[in-house]
Enzyme design. Structure first.
Site, mmCIF file in Angstrom:
data_model
loop_
_atom_site.group_PDB
_atom_site.id
_atom_site.type_symbol
_atom_site.label_atom_id
_atom_site.label_comp_id
_atom_site.label_asym_id
_atom_site.label_seq_id
_atom_site.Cartn_x
_atom_site.Cartn_y
_atom_site.Cartn_z
ATOM 1 N N ARG A 185 -4.187 -9.083 -7.459
ATOM 2 C CA ARG A 185 -5.451 -8.447 -7.825
ATOM 3 C C ARG A 185 -6.233 -9.392 -8.733
ATOM 4 O O ARG A 185 -5.735 -9.808 -9.777
ATOM 5 C CB ARG A 185 -5.192 -7.140 -8.562
ATOM 6 C CG ARG A 185 -4.591 -6.052 -7.678
ATOM 7 C CD ARG A 185 -4.546 -4.721 -8.418
ATOM 8 N NE ARG A 185 -3.621 -3.810 -7.779
ATOM 9 C CZ ARG A 185 -3.988 -2.886 -6.888
ATOM 10 N NH1 ARG A 185 -5.254 -2.762 -6.556
ATOM 11 N NH2 ARG A 185 -3.088 -2.090 -6.333
ATOM 12 N N GLY B 235 -9.991 -5.060 0.061
ATOM 13 C CA GLY B 235 -10.566 -3.750 -0.176
ATOM 14 C C GLY B 235 -11.872 -3.865 -0.945
ATOM 15 O O GLY B 235 -12.555 -4.890 -0.892
ATOM 16 N N ASN B 236 -12.178 -2.834 -1.705
ATOM 17 C CA ASN B 236 -13.479 -2.764 -2.362
ATOM 18 C C ASN B 236 -13.819 -3.948 -3.254
ATOM 19 O O ASN B 236 -14.829 -4.617 -3.056
ATOM 20 C CB ASN B 236 -13.533 -1.492 -3.191
ATOM 21 C CG ASN B 236 -14.264 -0.422 -2.429
ATOM 22 O OD1 ASN B 236 -15.414 -0.630 -2.081
ATOM 23 N ND2 ASN B 236 -13.594 0.663 -2.137
ATOM 24 N N SER C 144 -12.393 -6.810 -3.502
ATOM 25 C CA SER C 144 -12.330 -8.075 -2.770
ATOM 26 C C SER C 144 -13.585 -8.305 -1.931
ATOM 27 O O SER C 144 -14.009 -9.440 -1.738
ATOM 28 C CB SER C 144 -11.097 -8.089 -1.864
ATOM 29 O OG SER C 144 -9.955 -7.740 -2.606
ATOM 30 N N ASP D 210 -6.734 3.331 1.422
ATOM 31 C CA ASP D 210 -7.579 4.418 0.903
ATOM 32 C C ASP D 210 -8.712 4.805 1.843
ATOM 33 O O ASP D 210 -9.312 5.865 1.672
ATOM 34 C CB ASP D 210 -8.169 4.002 -0.454
ATOM 35 C CG ASP D 210 -7.108 3.879 -1.527
ATOM 36 O OD1 ASP D 210 -6.198 4.726 -1.544
ATOM 37 O OD2 ASP D 210 -7.173 2.937 -2.340
ATOM 38 N N GLU E 256 -3.333 11.069 -6.706
ATOM 39 C CA GLU E 256 -3.073 10.502 -8.036
ATOM 40 C C GLU E 256 -4.237 10.744 -8.997
ATOM 41 O O GLU E 256 -4.049 10.902 -10.195
ATOM 42 C CB GLU E 256 -2.885 8.982 -7.928
ATOM 43 C CG GLU E 256 -1.578 8.516 -7.353
ATOM 44 C CD GLU E 256 -1.606 7.001 -7.144
ATOM 45 O OE1 GLU E 256 -0.554 6.376 -7.322
ATOM 46 O OE2 GLU E 256 -2.685 6.453 -6.792
ATOM 47 N N HIS F 235 4.790 3.660 -3.965
ATOM 48 C CA HIS F 235 4.453 2.477 -3.184
ATOM 49 C C HIS F 235 5.048 2.477 -1.779
ATOM 50 O O HIS F 235 4.727 1.589 -0.986
ATOM 51 C CB HIS F 235 4.876 1.212 -3.939
ATOM 52 C CG HIS F 235 3.852 0.795 -4.934
ATOM 53 N ND1 HIS F 235 3.538 1.552 -6.036
ATOM 54 C CD2 HIS F 235 3.020 -0.286 -4.982
ATOM 55 C CE1 HIS F 235 2.589 0.951 -6.738
ATOM 56 N NE2 HIS F 235 2.257 -0.158 -6.122
ATOM 57 N N THR F 236 5.907 3.439 -1.449
ATOM 58 C CA THR F 236 6.350 3.508 -0.049
ATOM 59 C C THR F 236 5.138 3.647 0.864
ATOM 60 O O THR F 236 5.174 3.227 2.019
ATOM 61 C CB THR F 236 7.275 4.711 0.227
ATOM 62 O OG1 THR F 236 6.596 5.927 -0.050
ATOM 63 C CG2 THR F 236 8.538 4.646 -0.623
#
Lengths: 359, 359, 359, 359
Positions: free
Chosen positions: C74, C111-112, C114, C136, C231, C282-283
């Site tokens: 990240r 993703g966003n 990035s 997501d 979450e 994280h699975t």
């Protein structure tokens, strides 16, 4: 410096990599100076000295991978003593490679035929430790072989899928399960999948008994039947034939790609039912090994390493009652663990109503 | 009191129950006095007035269940206007049942043929709302049908399993995927499974082109090839034949239970490769629906209920770009959504190197 | 010689490798002289010039593999303009690496955040093509991101497993699904798993409404309830708080490792029910990509290669209505695709009786 | 007329239905006039005479279903002799129900506590046959319990999913596996999933040893570690504490919902690593039983029926070395089969490099 050869032989199955990882990780943890030599494509790699020096990283991340990182091939035991097209004596070549590479031990992962060759090499003076590989669970001396439970899962899953669709239509479904000579895989998958009829190589079937079971279900309001049929399922007529008669029958009758199609045709003929055939085929050898196989493979691998460390050679590592034991190769070689038609498991299957076509 | 009839028609697939649950839960939540009548075994139940009054509890716990709690049967559209063995006019019988039961609406879950019948009933004056069911995804007017992604998963899983075993041996593997006229299922599963060659009903293949692709792989050191072959895959020769010629060919040549075995025989003949065939067959219609199918089924079901509440009849509920839309039944009926050989997806598949046997 | 850089950025997900394979296979098929440079651990590899020259064989066999062969990290967009500990300007460093390696194009899977960086690099004059990665599905401009459906499957599977055990006991079960700001994953998994209550970041919940839904089920004889909770689920009280107040609340109240435990405690407090929490964690980012993801990844990858061939830069490749389209990066950057509380899917979910805690 | 009572007791698990089906199908096949009485919610149904007369169709189609069609509840053995809130003596009530219903035998599917109660009822003169149910595999007298392998699969699958994502990031991952007192499930899942560190209730861990293992991996270039931690994992300090000291510790220290969060916090504290926790929780009891469990359940069920037919009471049916055997209930009751820290399997796990935190 210890030098350990390793090869995977025969039809592949699901936990070959997991088992090799178990052996390798244990050896690397025990010795600072061990070198593992991987022979390519089974005994062929040993005969023709095709090999690679393995690194610890080669065994990393392969616990869950199907197939074999070494490749495999079928080298029938019978032809081991027959010189190849160039006149090469294969047994002498294997011994030559073994000695030239100064191996301390050869680790063989294989099924029935491969264990016979392993025993022969042991009798020829090589240090051999073998591991019981096969989706058929037909190795003598071990209660379980790695690959078996993974294959059971795949064949069971096929029967499960058929179940939901069968219940909506009104048909007979045949799922053909691997196993030419031995029916353990079909028996387990059939029981696990709730098959109504199970046909095994060890229990010749009477097609009329099979059809009666289908008709009985139909009369009881159950408008579908599911058969789990081993590739090597055999009728009582065929069981009584000589090899020559069997050949005649094949030549004169219609040709079916496999036994399930033939049985399906007979059922349609006799009962008039529509029959649908599913052939999972080689999927039964593929995919990631199941948790059970990974556990026993890791354990078997570790114990193989222990045998090597203790210089106990000439054994197959085996599984008995949750324990790992060692069995002399000469006791294993040439014996097949088949389904005894009178065994407890068959009786239990009959108690819950499964028809084996024999009575 | 609102009275809603419901039936599932044609070959079964994975999210029939999930869809009916979506319709039923929505109706029960909207109305205190709705009654759902479930016809048994598809249109047959409507013709012969075989039905049961459903209870809310019947739709509980079925989201994840394959098959259909109502049963299904194939009632070809062509024979709907042909009187049955007792001289009964089926269309009039369906209308009679509908009126006798004082239905406000009939909900039909079905594929191509079933949508045609649904449209006919709508034109005959019944209030009909239909839902797009099929593992083939060949319904016109909707981007997705329920059942399709579940079937893709099963066929893909078969190819996955073959992959690990194929990489260990040196063979050609054929996985025969469902689809007599339309290749979407084979195309998706083939791409998802990483098949090297995909043969579809819409793209006639040249067996030599197929064999060249296998040989090219072999020369590049890839000693196996995997083919995903639709049940209705057709060679260029066959595509050029008249129906009569096709019949002749079938009569005179060897008989194969399905196209995969025939293609396999040709490949062995031309390349000398060993070929292994896997036929997942009806497993592709079975098992629990995948998450994707459960989501669109629930959404489609809810929107069908909304149409009923708004008395908007004569529509199929459809899926377009993540939205649920309604399409007039008369636009849907009789049209097939096939794979256009020039479409973007085929081009993309060719870009990543997949061979379709056509060039 | 064409030189294409490639990197995977942000939290990992399931079809990163499948997508890179799609790009790479297409490029290798189009050009004889293309070279792909893989940057390690996301933008970090571009900043610090950590990279490897990829070979075609690197992209072989990775279609089904989770994770990313390039590694990821990240690198928050906000800190891109902040010099690192050695005073290095990261943006200039990335431009420097790009130019020094004489890249024709940089392919970014992200993703966003990035995508924002990708857009910035594009505005700084680099040739960039990006691909929509995230479990997501919160990227603006695309109907679907790869990784999403695989994550939905895993979260759904958790709810499925809970279902059978919940039905045997009498409890409330909470499954915490990934998604701090956006609820698509929870919404889809919740619907697919048949959750009774779904709590999303976009729809603040009233704990009393949640408890009433549980009690209502209990009174109707359904002695268990299953909650799918994102979450980032937030109560109406929290939604009305300032950031400072939220911090105060956290400091003074009991500390929970995640929101599911807090909601569980409240439910026990109010209803007296035993609550059990499941945290797949994280699975949800792991395992083999599902068939759906592999198909769209391959397609997206092929189209990215086409854009590169046509020298169309500054785009994200996107998925719309079964088609692959291209969206200008500047339209994508900085926008989040959240769940609109009034959207059709939420309404449909409410129609089948799912409670969102809001009314 | 034979009348057989049946109940499922304690925490539910995956093959309860499969086992009951095995018993029932065998009984119905053996006797024309057998009646099976199903008690609801475990021993509670026997105490309060809540039961239903089962039909053969009740046992149809449940082979693959998780949960229990009879419901279950925990009725601690210790409280069996304590009168309930109305002063009712539970043991006498059970005997009363048994006699009033003129049962020939009571079949109990249960774990440790339930076997104790079964033994007590047997000693009180009831005819009892019991079956070994538990995901913990901690029953004395049997090598395997049904439910165990299914739970191993689910926990292993969680570790598998973590593996792919772990390899892409640089973190420590903890998967918390069920098991408060016994570690078989964690041990098997940890080995099958390739966990680096396994913490069991039977082997108190030293957090520094755990952290050293993580650091050692990190130094060897493996930038992630995966821990499989049993719910009942215990540190050496805790193992040395009195119950009172343990209570003090809990009261004064930070409160964690479960042990994984506490261990995670310690690891971050000592190594500075980011830690992510996954809690599969009750998913481990759910879903369809795996093929292995269905096979042994069917076999165990059939043998239970045989014992009933032979009027051999006071036994638990057990699994030993692929055989089904019978063990006197009084030998089973009150004994726990725990993981011996010196057993072969632990040694094998250590050989392949797994750290148990003890040395």
């Amino acid at each position: 410096m210890r030098r350990i050869g390793m090869l995977t032989s025969g039809g592949d199955c699901q936990a070959l990599n997991a088992t090799m990882r178990g052996v390798a990780k244990s050896l690397y943890n025990m010795y600072d100076d061990v070198e593992i030599i991987g022979f390519e494509d089974g005994y062929k790699g040993l005969i023709y000295a095709n090999y690679k020096i393995m690194q610890p990283s080669d065994f990393s991340g392969i616990l869950t991978e199907g197939g074999t990182i070494l490749g495999t091939s079928r080298q029938p035991f019978k032809q081991m003593r027959v010189p190849d097209e160039n006149g090469l004596d294969k047994v002498e070549s294997m011994k030559h490679t073994y000695r030239k590479l100064k191996l301390n031990c050869l680790v063989v992962l294989g099924g029935n035929g491969s264990q016979k060759t392993a025993n022969m090499l042991s009798e020829e003076g090589l240090n051999v430790v073998s591991l019981p590989k096969t989706i058929d669970n037909d190795l003598w001396g071990t209660e379980m072989t790695f690959g078996f439970q993974s294959a059971v899962n795949i064949a069971t899953n096929a029967i499960d899928c058929i179940h939901t669709t069968a219940a909506s239509h009104r048909r007979v479904f045949i799922v053909e399960v691997m196993g030419h000579k031995v029916g353990w895989l079909t028996l387990h998958a059939g029981m696990a999948g709730g098959a109504d009829i199970i046909l095994l190589p060890e229990i010749p079937y009477d097609i009329n008994v099979v059809c009666e079971a289908i008709t009985r279900r139909s009369k009881a309001g159950k408008h579908f039947s599911i058969l789990a049929v081993a590739e090597g399922a055999i009728s009582k007529e065929e069981a009584a034939m000589t090899k020559k008669q069997l050949k005649e029958k094949k030549k004169n009758g219609p040709v079916y790609p496999s036994v399930a199609y033939e049985i399906g045709a007979r059922i349609t003929e006799i009962t008039g039912s529509e029959v649908r055939v599913t052939v999972p085929g080689h999927t039964q050898r593929g995919g990631s090994p199941c948790a059970y196989d990974r556990v026993i493979s890791t354990r078997l691998g570790a114990e193989a390493a222990r045998l090597i460390a203790e210089e106990q050679y000439g054994y197959m590592v085996a599984f008995r009652g949750n324990d790992i034991v060692q069995v002399p190769l000469k006791e294993v070689a040439g014996k097949l663990k088949t389904v005894d038609p009178g065994c407890a498991m068959i009786q239990e299957a009959k108690m819950v109503g499964i028809c084996f076509g024999d009575e």
